[in-house]
Design a protein around this motif. Structure first.
Motif, PDB file in Angstrom:
ATOM      1  N   ASP A 285       0.900  -1.323  -0.119  1.00 52.29           N
ATOM      2  CA  ASP A 285       0.037  -0.047   0.094  1.00 52.29           C
ATOM      3  C   ASP A 285       0.823   1.460   0.032  1.00 52.29           C
ATOM      4  O   ASP A 285       1.583   1.642   0.939  1.00 52.29           O
ATOM      5  N   ARG A 286       0.748   1.990  -1.056  1.00 51.77           N
ATOM      6  CA  ARG A 286       1.736   3.014  -1.250  1.00 51.77           C
ATOM      7  C   ARG A 286       1.202   4.138  -1.901  1.00 51.77           C
ATOM      8  O   ARG A 286      -0.089   4.421  -2.609  1.00 51.77           O
ATOM      9  N   ILE A 287       1.873   5.501  -1.658  1.00 54.77           N
ATOM     10  CA  ILE A 287       1.359   6.747  -2.025  1.00 54.77           C
ATOM     11  C   ILE A 287       2.629   7.514  -2.781  1.00 54.77           C
ATOM     12  O   ILE A 287       3.606   7.685  -2.241  1.00 54.77           O
ATOM     13  N   LEU A 288       2.653   7.575  -3.979  1.00 51.98           N
ATOM     14  CA  LEU A 288       3.691   8.393  -4.952  1.00 51.98           C
ATOM     15  C   LEU A 288       3.173   9.644  -5.465  1.00 51.98           C
ATOM     16  O   LEU A 288       1.845   9.929  -5.596  1.00 51.98           O
ATOM     17  N   TRP A 289       4.013  10.380  -5.940  1.00 54.31           N
ATOM     18  CA  TRP A 289       3.662  11.527  -6.503  1.00 54.31           C
ATOM     19  C   TRP A 289       4.641  12.058  -7.695  1.00 54.31           C
ATOM     20  O   TRP A 289       5.866  11.572  -7.920  1.00 54.31           O
ATOM     21  N   ARG A 290       4.131  12.876  -8.562  1.00 53.45           N
ATOM     22  CA  ARG A 290       4.917  13.346  -9.856  1.00 53.45           C
ATOM     23  C   ARG A 290       4.483  14.908 -10.047  1.00 53.45           C
ATOM     24  O   ARG A 290       3.463  14.995 -10.026  1.00 53.45           O
ATOM     25  N   VAL A 291       5.659  15.820  -9.782  1.00 51.26           N
ATOM     26  CA  VAL A 291       5.282  17.138 -10.308  1.00 51.26           C
ATOM     27  C   VAL A 291       5.860  17.079 -11.726  1.00 51.26           C
ATOM     28  O   VAL A 291       7.068  16.816 -12.076  1.00 51.26           O
ATOM     29  N   LYS A 292       4.859  17.616 -12.511  1.00 53.36           N
ATOM     30  CA  LYS A 292       5.207  17.779 -14.013  1.00 53.36           C
ATOM     31  C   LYS A 292       6.712  18.423 -14.214  1.00 53.36           C
ATOM     32  O   LYS A 292       6.725  19.621 -13.682  1.00 53.36           O
ATOM     33  N   PRO A 293       7.595  17.765 -14.880  1.00 52.35           N
ATOM     34  CA  PRO A 293       8.926  18.369 -15.183  1.00 52.35           C
ATOM     35  C   PRO A 293       8.729  19.627 -15.991  1.00 52.35           C
ATOM     36  O   PRO A 293       7.580  19.909 -16.694  1.00 52.35           O
ATOM     37  N   LYS A 294       9.322  20.753 -15.966  1.00 48.89           N
ATOM     38  CA  LYS A 294       9.509  21.996 -16.285  1.00 48.89           C
ATOM     39  C   LYS A 294       9.608  21.941 -17.953  1.00 48.89           C
ATOM     40  O   LYS A 294      10.291  20.965 -18.393  1.00 48.89           O
ATOM     41  N   GLU A 295       8.942  22.613 -18.511  1.00 55.06           N
ATOM     42  CA  GLU A 295       9.042  22.683 -20.355  1.00 55.06           C
ATOM     43  C   GLU A 295      10.523  22.988 -20.442  1.00 55.06           C
ATOM     44  O   GLU A 295      11.026  23.996 -19.899  1.00 55.06           O
TER      45      GLU A 295
END
Length: 489
Positions: A285-295
């Motif tokens: 049971d996990r929680i991960l995240w991704r912030v969109k890379p800058k253009e």
């Protein structure tokens, strides 16, 4: 609480002075997010979830996101849950609504359930709400495995929450990654700006991802867990191992696994599986995240055939990132061992979301004009603050303070059909006395935009006074249906 409005005040001033919630809403651009993932193993909910939601903490979240897996979904129960809310949703809504949280959106696919709650003050700034699902069980035809997602814009920033239940068993680590990629590929949304999950500025991927701990024997596992030397197990955690070779997984961040594996327990116990199967403990049971890379910055012009439209879009995105940045910090990542209804323990992630709002004012300001009671007809005043796609299907709902979802209205009025008067700055809308609660109470008004399918304006709380007719006739809640006859005579 007394009515916030002076009945002698002119309507235009009332509109300007209304929505105190919006004016006080989040002067600071930081927001607290409380996330839960829990495989509930078809169990009924516990009596109390205060500890799960940290309801007694002095730090109150702005947003709650709850992802459940294996909610009981036998055919007869599932049909009932579709007609009325399931017991888990009911518990979360009943626990959070009295504390000022509204269920903004939810989606269910068989045993997968995803709920998104917000403090009421933020609700007019949550737009572009969509949900979708993908099945991966039994060749993609059965929804016992897969993913459900809710995406939305929060003060203009596009966020997506993806709750997954992936394939089980030790030997299927690669299949779990394939299922995740399939879910990302198949889930699409309407606006051209963010048609896919990874187009969103911030993505949370969480759930029972079912990754196991390889190689180590049971004795070593239990010794590491008992001595809290969890770090000795990290290198053999399948998700950690897969991230070394899978570029997609490398885009996602996760906090350290400084809590004991959350699967598999004997129910109502802190003891790991003692059945004949003796399942090895694992951080399923996990929680991960991704912030969109800058253009990336636009390259210099190299030839005449260059796609100028694409360059323009990239430049616009880059400017938006610089002007309206978004950052995420994880404050806590842990499990809660006190709940024993399931063979999984719930996992909780607390985050601080830092962003610059793209807008400060709601699309519509709305307020109650004068004094309200069931003894006379009432007026609502609303005023658009900026252009938006209004229509004849828009409505304004009257809600008791502490309402649970947008469908919990006491009554509603159509903004066009019941319109009384308007000018360039404000509009008056009529509400019949027959629709106003006779016993009164603290209420708010919400403007619902049918085109956008969300609430775009909320009034400050105001008091609906108890009906004098109800008092004189001795009407009480169990026979309040007699009020209509009493007022008509």
């Amino acid at each position: 609480m007394e009515n916030d409005y002076d009945t002698k005040e002119d309507p235009q001033s009332q509109v300007k002075n209304s929505v105190g919630m919006e004016k006080n809403c989040c002067d600071e651009d930081t927001f607290r997010l409380h996330m839960v993932t829990w495989n509930v193993a078809t169990a009924d909910p516990p009596d109390d979830i205060s500890s799960l939601l940290h309801l007694n903490s002095p730090k109150t979240p702005d947003l709650y996101v709850i992802g459940l897996q294996e909610v009981y979904s036998a055919p007869h129960r599932f049909i009932i849950d579709m007609a009325v809310e399931d017991s888990w949703s009911h518990l979360f809504m009943s626990s959070l609504a009295p504390r000022g949280y509204l269920k903004v959106s939810s989606i269910r696919m068989q045993g997968l359930l995803l709920l998104f709650f917000s403090k009421l003050a933020h609700v007019p700034f949550i737009r572009d709400i969509q949900d979708t699902y993908s099945r991966t069980g039994i060749s993609g035809y059965w929804g016992n495995k897969g993913g459900v997602s809710i995406r939305l814009s929060f003060y203009g920033h596009m966020l997506c929450f993806l709750n997954c239940h992936l394939a089980a068993h030790m030997q299927y680590a690669s299949q779990r990654v394939d299922e995740f990629e399939y879910i990302l590929d198949t889930q699409t949304f309407d606006p051209k700006k963010t048609p896919h999950i990874l187009d969103h500025k911030l993505v949370f991927w969480f759930g029972d991802l079912n990754f196991r701990i390889q190689d180590h024997g049971m004795h070593f596992l239990h010794n590491c867990i008992t001595s809290h030397k969890f770090n000795l197990l990290w290198s053999k955690d399948q998700l950690t191992m897969m991230k070394k070779t899978e570029a997609l997984l490398q885009e996602f961040d996760e906090g350290p696994l400084d809590f004991q594996p959350t699967y598999k327990f004997d129910r109502f116990s802190d003891c790991y599986d003692s059945s004949g199967k003796m399942r090895k403990p694992a951080w399923t049971d996990r929680i991960l995240w991704r912030v969109k890379p800058k253009e990336p910055p636009p390259e210099e012009e190299k030839d005449e055939d260059r796609d100028s439209g694409l360059d323009e879009k990239n430049t616009k995105n880059q400017q938006e990132e610089e002007e309206f940045p978004l950052k995420l910090k994880q404050d806590s990542y842990t499990s809660n061992m006190e709940y024993g209804v399931s063979d999984h323990k719930p996992v909780i992630g607390i985050f601080t979301l830092e962003l610059r709002k793209m807008y400060e004012a709601p699309l519509v300001r709305v307020c109650a004009e004068g004094e309200w009671s069931a003894d006379f007809d009432a007026m609502v005043i609303y005023s658009p603050l900026q252009p938006f796609p209004s229509s004849a299907w828009d409505w304004i709902g009257l809600y008791k303070v502490g309402f649970r979802s947008v469908s919990d209205y006491i009554t509603y009025t159509w903004v066009k059909d019941d319109e009384v008067s308007f000018n360039d700055e404000l509009t008056q809308v009529y509400v019949s006395k027959d629709e106003i609660p006779a016993l009164g109470g603290e209420c708010v008004l919400c403007y619902y935009c049918s085109t956008l399918q969300c609430i775009v304006g909320i009034s400050s709380p105001f008091k609906v006074h108890e009906s004098k007719v109800a008092v004189e006739e001795g009407l009480v809640p169990e026979n309040i249906d007699g009020l209509e006859k009493a007022t008509a005579s």
